[in-house]
Design an enzyme around this catalytic site. Structure first.
Site, short mmCIF file in Angstrom:
data_model
loop_
_atom_site.label_atom_id
_atom_site.label_comp_id
_atom_site.label_asym_id
_atom_site.label_seq_id
_atom_site.Cartn_x
_atom_site.Cartn_y
_atom_site.Cartn_z
N SER A 255 0.84 -1.12 0.01
CA SER A 255 0.19 -0.03 0.03
C SER A 255 0.86 1.41 -0.01
O SER A 255 2.01 1.21 -0.04
CB SER A 255 -0.99 0.14 1.07
OG SER A 255 -0.04 0.32 2.34
N LYS A 256 0.11 2.53 0.12
CA LYS A 256 1.07 3.49 0.00
C LYS A 256 1.80 3.76 1.01
O LYS A 256 2.94 4.46 1.06
CB LYS A 256 -0.10 4.67 0.14
CG LYS A 256 -0.86 4.91 -1.15
CD LYS A 256 -1.23 6.28 -1.39
CE LYS A 256 -2.19 6.35 -2.76
NZ LYS A 256 -3.71 6.08 -2.33
N ARG A 257 1.97 3.13 2.27
CA ARG A 257 2.78 3.26 3.33
C ARG A 257 4.20 2.53 2.73
O ARG A 257 5.18 2.75 3.56
CB ARG A 257 2.33 2.32 4.74
CG ARG A 257 1.20 2.88 5.49
CD ARG A 257 0.89 1.86 6.49
NE ARG A 257 0.50 0.51 6.05
CZ ARG A 257 1.32 -0.20 6.28
NH1 ARG A 257 2.41 -0.68 6.96
NH2 ARG A 257 0.96 -1.55 5.85
N GLY A 259 5.84 3.28 0.09
CA GLY A 259 6.14 3.91 -0.90
C GLY A 259 5.50 4.28 -2.15
O GLY A 259 4.22 3.91 -2.10
#
Ligand code: GLU
Length: 380
Positions: A255-257, A259
């Site tokens: 996920s966006k976490r 990167g």
């Protein structure tokens, strides 16, 4: 069309940034099509009216082109099985819905969202799996007239047969069996007349003569519903292949976490399409040797579905950086400078209008980075 031709499709929903997981699905389909001399179809699944945008569709097509994946049939290029936007196929779906309704394989459901939510909550309270229990399965003429008088707009639900073992034969996951008793009668057409994914996808894949459905693992749980629709409509099922989730290094879903997650973000950071393809191919597929660097032609030559792994793929950014560094080092001086330019301009080190001595000096400066950087945004 010859009978044993492999026909695969990539069928994105244009609802946001083009995720690297989507690019990997596209790549596996592309490789299989090119390897077998088959066809790749690009279909746009735009039935989510709130979230679909033309910009997202353009972005997906541009990313596929940037990555060097062309398609043989579909949006933009056309073909004999179009239209290739689902929203342009509503009359096709309607024809099949009418047939299912007439045969009693589907029925109108007048339940309101509130009623459905109430049913859901009470099932959860009883410790049961929430699903539609079939309240509208056997409505009388009077009940229907009453609902209509109340102005209720019906959905169409698929009548799921009881006590069936649904076998999904999956190239990656093997045989997976689902129990039809765990599947509630599901909506195939919403009250606004727009089909749901599980319904439209079957009609499209069947009418577009798709032989292999290769897509993300998250759709495995949808597949038994789709199998039921194939059978109800008398369509032959394709071969399925559900490719593993992509996990971050901490083994949670990417996920966006973790990167950058979209193809665009990597392009903007100055990764090269050759490197992205090479890296994505190794996310789930394993070659027959220790080789790690593959050109697209080599991938096409080496690729096979039986070397696609069942276990989750871990997105290792260090590996992508290593692969990209390899391709950056291969660039000739001119191409390396071109790759550097937008980043040098953005950092304020050049305007892009330099010439003569100044330009030659900039090129020499930029060239010193070639052995040391992983991606172009690091050059400044
Ligand atoms: N539109 C679906 C998605 O983007 C397609 C899934 C499929 O390939 O069947 O997830």
């Amino acid at each position: 069309m010859c009978n044993d031709e492999v026909r695969v499709r990539f069928a994105p929903s244009p609802t946001g940034p083009f995720h690297i997981g989507g690019a990997r699905s596209a790549l596996f389909n592309y490789l299989l099509a090119r390897k077998t001399g088959g066809k790749l179809i690009l279909r746009i699944e735009d039935t989510d009216r709130e979230r679909s945008t033309p910009e997202s569709e353009e972005n997906i097509k541009a990313a596929l082109k940037w990555l060097g994946m062309d398609w043989d049939e579909g949006v933009d290029v056309g073909g004999p099985n179009g239209p290739y936007h689902q929203m342009e196929r509503l009359d096709i779906y309607k024809k099949y819905t009418d047939k299912l309704l007439a045969e009693g394989k589907a029925y109108y459901c007048y339940c309101t969202d509130e009623e459905l939510e109430e049913e859901r909550q009470s099932l959860i309270k009883e410790g049961k799996m929430p699903r539609y229990m079939g309240k509208c399965r056997h409505l009388t003429e009077e009940q229907i007239a009453q609902f209509k008088a109340e102005g209720r707009k019906p959905t169409v639900r698929f009548r799921v047969p009881a006590d069936q073992q649904i076998l999904v034969r999956d190239m990656v996951r093997g045989d997976v069996v689902f129990d039809s008793n765990n599947i509630g009668d599901f909506v195939i057409v919403k009250s606004d007349g727009i089909p749901t994914y599980n319904y439209a996808v079957v009609i499209d894949d069947a009418l577009m003569h798709i032989t292999h459905v290769i897509r993300a693992e998250e759709h495995l749980s949808n597949t038994p519903r789709q199998c039921l629709v194939y059978d109800a409509l008398g369509f032959k099922q394709p071969t399925f292949g559900h490719i593993s989730l992509i996990l971050g290094k901490d083994h949670t879903k990417m996920s966006k976490r973790h990167g950058a997650t979209s193809v665009d973000q990597y392009r903007q950071l100055g990764y090269l399409p050759e490197a992205i393809n090479n890296f994505l191919a190794l996310l789930g597929w394993a070659p027959n040797s220790e080789q790690e660097i593959f050109s697209m032609d080599e991938l096409i030559h080496e690729f096979s579905m039986d070397r696609v792994a069942k276990n989750p793929a871990v997105f290792d950014i260090d590996k992508l950086n290593w692969i990209n560094q390899h391709y950056m080092r291969q660039l000739d001086a001119e191409a390396f400078f071109e790759a550097a330019k937008p980043h040098m301009i953005a950092a304020g080190y050049m305007t892009g209008k330099e010439e003569g001595e100044k330009l030659a000096w900039l090129k020499r400066v930029v060239a010193t980075a070639q052995e040391h950087i992983s991606y172009a945004a690091q050059i400044p």
